[in-house]
Write a protein that holds these residues in place. Sequence first.
Motif, PDB file in Angstrom:
ATOM      1  N   SER A  40       3.603  -6.329  -2.906  1.00 19.53           N
ATOM      2  CA  SER A  40       2.800  -5.548  -3.832  1.00 19.53           C
ATOM      3  C   SER A  40       1.356  -6.017  -3.780  1.00 19.53           C
ATOM      4  O   SER A  40       1.019  -6.933  -3.046  1.00 19.53           O
ATOM      5  CB  SER A  40       3.347  -5.672  -5.249  1.00 19.53           C
ATOM      6  N   GLY A  41       0.538  -5.398  -4.571  1.00 14.99           N
ATOM      7  CA  GLY A  41      -0.853  -5.814  -4.642  1.00 14.99           C
ATOM      8  C   GLY A  41      -1.769  -4.881  -3.899  1.00 14.99           C
ATOM      9  O   GLY A  41      -2.321  -5.234  -2.874  1.00 14.99           O
ATOM     10  N   ASP A  42      -1.891  -3.670  -4.388  1.00 11.41           N
ATOM     11  CA  ASP A  42      -2.749  -2.679  -3.764  1.00 11.41           C
ATOM     12  C   ASP A  42      -4.198  -3.008  -4.101  1.00 11.41           C
ATOM     13  O   ASP A  42      -4.825  -2.388  -4.944  1.00 11.41           O
ATOM     14  CB  ASP A  42      -2.380  -1.287  -4.281  1.00 11.41           C
ATOM     15  N   GLY A  48      -6.679  -7.141   3.224  1.00 15.02           N
ATOM     16  CA  GLY A  48      -7.297  -7.963   4.250  1.00 15.02           C
ATOM     17  C   GLY A  48      -6.338  -8.892   4.962  1.00 15.02           C
ATOM     18  O   GLY A  48      -6.565  -9.269   6.109  1.00 15.02           O
ATOM     19  N   VAL A  49      -5.244  -9.284   4.305  1.00 12.97           N
ATOM     20  CA  VAL A  49      -4.280 -10.206   4.910  1.00 12.97           C
ATOM     21  C   VAL A  49      -2.936  -9.542   5.186  1.00 12.97           C
ATOM     22  O   VAL A  49      -2.013 -10.195   5.656  1.00 12.97           O
ATOM     23  CB  VAL A  49      -4.070 -11.464   4.033  1.00 12.97           C
ATOM     24  N   LEU A  50      -2.831  -8.243   4.908  1.00  9.40           N
ATOM     25  CA  LEU A  50      -1.556  -7.557   5.011  1.00  9.40           C
ATOM     26  C   LEU A  50      -0.979  -7.606   6.416  1.00  9.40           C
ATOM     27  O   LEU A  50       0.211  -7.899   6.594  1.00  9.40           O
ATOM     28  CB  LEU A  50      -1.680  -6.101   4.539  1.00  9.40           C
ATOM     29  N   ARG A  51      -1.785  -7.356   7.429  1.00 11.58           N
ATOM     30  CA  ARG A  51      -1.262  -7.347   8.800  1.00 11.58           C
ATOM     31  C   ARG A  51      -0.713  -8.722   9.184  1.00 11.58           C
ATOM     32  O   ARG A  51       0.378  -8.832   9.753  1.00 11.58           O
ATOM     33  CB  ARG A  51      -2.350  -6.893   9.789  1.00 11.58           C
ATOM     34  N   SER A  52      -1.437  -9.776   8.863  1.00 10.59           N
ATOM     35  CA  SER A  52      -0.950 -11.114   9.219  1.00 10.59           C
ATOM     36  C   SER A  52       0.311 -11.458   8.421  1.00 10.59           C
ATOM     37  O   SER A  52       1.217 -12.114   8.937  1.00 10.59           O
ATOM     38  CB  SER A  52      -2.033 -12.169   9.015  1.00 10.59           C
ATOM     39  N   LEU A  53       0.402 -10.989   7.181  1.00  9.81           N
ATOM     40  CA  LEU A  53       1.589 -11.211   6.372  1.00  9.81           C
ATOM     41  C   LEU A  53       2.797 -10.505   6.992  1.00  9.81           C
ATOM     42  O   LEU A  53       3.868 -11.092   7.128  1.00  9.81           O
ATOM     43  CB  LEU A  53       1.331 -10.682   4.956  1.00  9.81           C
ATOM     44  N   LEU A  54       2.621  -9.261   7.412  1.00 10.21           N
ATOM     45  CA  LEU A  54       3.713  -8.500   8.022  1.00 10.21           C
ATOM     46  C   LEU A  54       4.132  -9.100   9.360  1.00 10.21           C
ATOM     47  O   LEU A  54       5.324  -9.179   9.672  1.00 10.21           O
ATOM     48  CB  LEU A  54       3.300  -7.040   8.182  1.00 10.21           C
ATOM     49  N   PRO A  74       7.389  -2.135   0.204  1.00 10.03           N
ATOM     50  CA  PRO A  74       5.984  -2.107  -0.205  1.00 10.03           C
ATOM     51  C   PRO A  74       5.835  -1.264  -1.471  1.00 10.03           C
ATOM     52  O   PRO A  74       6.500  -0.244  -1.628  1.00 10.03           O
ATOM     53  CB  PRO A  74       5.281  -1.437   0.982  1.00 10.03           C
ATOM     54  N   THR A  75       4.984  -1.712  -2.386  1.00  7.64           N
ATOM     55  CA  THR A  75       4.793  -0.970  -3.630  1.00  7.64           C
ATOM     56  C   THR A  75       3.522  -0.130  -3.613  1.00  7.64           C
ATOM     57  O   THR A  75       3.113   0.383  -4.644  1.00  7.64           O
ATOM     58  CB  THR A  75       4.739  -1.922  -4.837  1.00  7.64           C
ATOM     59  N   PHE A  76       2.913  -0.018  -2.449  1.00  6.26           N
ATOM     60  CA  PHE A  76       1.682   0.761  -2.330  1.00  6.26           C
ATOM     61  C   PHE A  76       1.614   1.365  -0.945  1.00  6.26           C
ATOM     62  O   PHE A  76       2.285   0.912  -0.024  1.00  6.26           O
ATOM     63  CB  PHE A  76       0.457  -0.119  -2.593  1.00  6.26           C
ATOM     64  N   ASP A  77       0.822   2.384  -0.809  1.00  9.26           N
ATOM     65  CA  ASP A  77       0.632   3.032   0.474  1.00  9.26           C
ATOM     66  C   ASP A  77      -0.599   2.427   1.134  1.00  9.26           C
ATOM     67  O   ASP A  77      -1.602   2.172   0.470  1.00  9.26           O
ATOM     68  CB  ASP A  77       0.446   4.536   0.276  1.00  9.26           C
ATOM     69  N   SER A  78      -0.516   2.190   2.429  1.00  2.00           N
ATOM     70  CA  SER A  78      -1.603   1.508   3.124  1.00  2.00           C
ATOM     71  C   SER A  78      -1.651   1.942   4.581  1.00  2.00           C
ATOM     72  O   SER A  78      -0.608   2.018   5.242  1.00  2.00           O
ATOM     73  CB  SER A  78      -1.375   0.000   3.037  1.00  2.00           C
ATOM     74  N   LEU A  79      -2.837   2.175   5.084  1.00  4.46           N
ATOM     75  CA  LEU A  79      -3.005   2.500   6.500  1.00  4.46           C
ATOM     76  C   LEU A  79      -2.552   1.327   7.361  1.00  4.46           C
ATOM     77  O   LEU A  79      -1.908   1.517   8.391  1.00  4.46           O
ATOM     78  CB  LEU A  79      -4.470   2.848   6.796  1.00  4.46           C
ATOM     79  N   VAL A  80      -2.843   0.109   6.941  1.00  3.35           N
ATOM     80  CA  VAL A  80      -2.419  -1.083   7.675  1.00  3.35           C
ATOM     81  C   VAL A  80      -0.895  -1.127   7.775  1.00  3.35           C
ATOM     82  O   VAL A  80      -0.337  -1.407   8.836  1.00  3.35           O
ATOM     83  CB  VAL A  80      -2.954  -2.371   7.005  1.00  3.35           C
ATOM     84  N   MET A  81      -0.212  -0.812   6.682  1.00  2.00           N
ATOM     85  CA  MET A  81       1.252  -0.815   6.671  1.00  2.00           C
ATOM     86  C   MET A  81       1.790   0.244   7.634  1.00  2.00           C
ATOM     87  O   MET A  81       2.714  -0.017   8.403  1.00  2.00           O
ATOM     88  CB  MET A  81       1.773  -0.546   5.259  1.00  2.00           C
ATOM     89  N   HIS A  82       1.199   1.441   7.614  1.00  2.00           N
ATOM     90  CA  HIS A  82       1.639   2.510   8.509  1.00  2.00           C
ATOM     91  C   HIS A  82       1.453   2.128   9.975  1.00  2.00           C
ATOM     92  O   HIS A  82       2.352   2.339  10.793  1.00  2.00           O
ATOM     93  CB  HIS A  82       0.882   3.813   8.223  1.00  2.00           C
ATOM     94  N   LEU A 100      11.428   0.134   3.452  1.00  2.00           N
ATOM     95  CA  LEU A 100      11.886   1.141   2.513  1.00  2.00           C
ATOM     96  C   LEU A 100      10.697   1.917   1.976  1.00  2.00           C
ATOM     97  O   LEU A 100       9.883   1.387   1.231  1.00  2.00           O
ATOM     98  CB  LEU A 100      12.638   0.461   1.362  1.00  2.00           C
ATOM     99  N   GLY A 101      10.590   3.160   2.398  1.00  2.00           N
ATOM    100  CA  GLY A 101       9.570   4.036   1.855  1.00  2.00           C
ATOM    101  C   GLY A 101      10.177   4.815   0.715  1.00  2.00           C
ATOM    102  O   GLY A 101      11.377   5.062   0.678  1.00  2.00           O
ATOM    103  N   SER A 102       9.375   5.193  -0.233  1.00  2.00           N
ATOM    104  CA  SER A 102       9.914   5.911  -1.377  1.00  2.00           C
ATOM    105  C   SER A 102       9.137   7.189  -1.609  1.00  2.00           C
ATOM    106  O   SER A 102       7.914   7.181  -1.676  1.00  2.00           O
ATOM    107  CB  SER A 102       9.839   5.038  -2.627  1.00  2.00           C
ATOM    108  N   ASN A 103       9.873   8.264  -1.707  1.00  2.00           N
ATOM    109  CA  ASN A 103       9.279   9.537  -2.087  1.00  2.00           C
ATOM    110  C   ASN A 103       9.691   9.911  -3.500  1.00  2.00           C
ATOM    111  O   ASN A 103       9.454  11.025  -3.941  1.00  2.00           O
ATOM    112  CB  ASN A 103       9.723  10.643  -1.112  1.00  2.00           C
ATOM    113  N   SER A 104      10.324   8.977  -4.194  1.00  2.00           N
ATOM    114  CA  SER A 104      10.773   9.246  -5.561  1.00  2.00           C
ATOM    115  C   SER A 104       9.654   8.960  -6.546  1.00  2.00           C
ATOM    116  O   SER A 104       8.810   8.094  -6.320  1.00  2.00           O
ATOM    117  CB  SER A 104      11.972   8.371  -5.912  1.00  2.00           C
ATOM    118  N   THR A 105       9.695   9.685  -7.634  1.00  2.00           N
ATOM    119  CA  THR A 105       8.712   9.494  -8.693  1.00  2.00           C
ATOM    120  C   THR A 105       9.443   9.325 -10.012  1.00  2.00           C
ATOM    121  O   THR A 105      10.411  10.023 -10.288  1.00  2.00           O
ATOM    122  CB  THR A 105       7.768  10.707  -8.777  1.00  2.00           C
TER     123      THR A 105
END
Length: 120
Positions: A40-42, A48-54, A74-82, A100-105
């Motif tokens: 988490s943490g959008d 900035g550190v997401l890619r190295s974390l993944l 992931p609890t947020f959408d991110s270009l880095v994640m994609h 796990l991607g979520s399309n639920s609301t």
Amino acid sequence: AAPQAPPVYVDLAYVPGSCSARTVDEEFFRRVRSLCYVVSGDDHLKEGVLRSLLDALLAGKHQWGTDIQVTLIPTFDSLVMHEWYQETHERQQELGITVLGSNSTVAMQDETFPACKVEF
């Protein structure tokens, strides 16, 4: 260097965010072995550190030597994640990692937000 210690096994691990995200490395994922990791943490610090974390998740999971399935939430959408997901999808499958991607609301009172259900 930290002394060798046996890994810790948990069902759910919340990956640190903000400034603490910089402490999450390959060693973290080697030692903290979870069925599900919540990322988490959008915010700009995590981005900035997401890619190295993944990438650290992939490297740490590689050292487990077992066939334990892992779910990344992931609890947020991110270009880095994609980008990471697309570039490393084959490696994720080899290591037994599912993103796990979520399309639920979920609607609560006056707000709605994305959500996913995790069962053990």
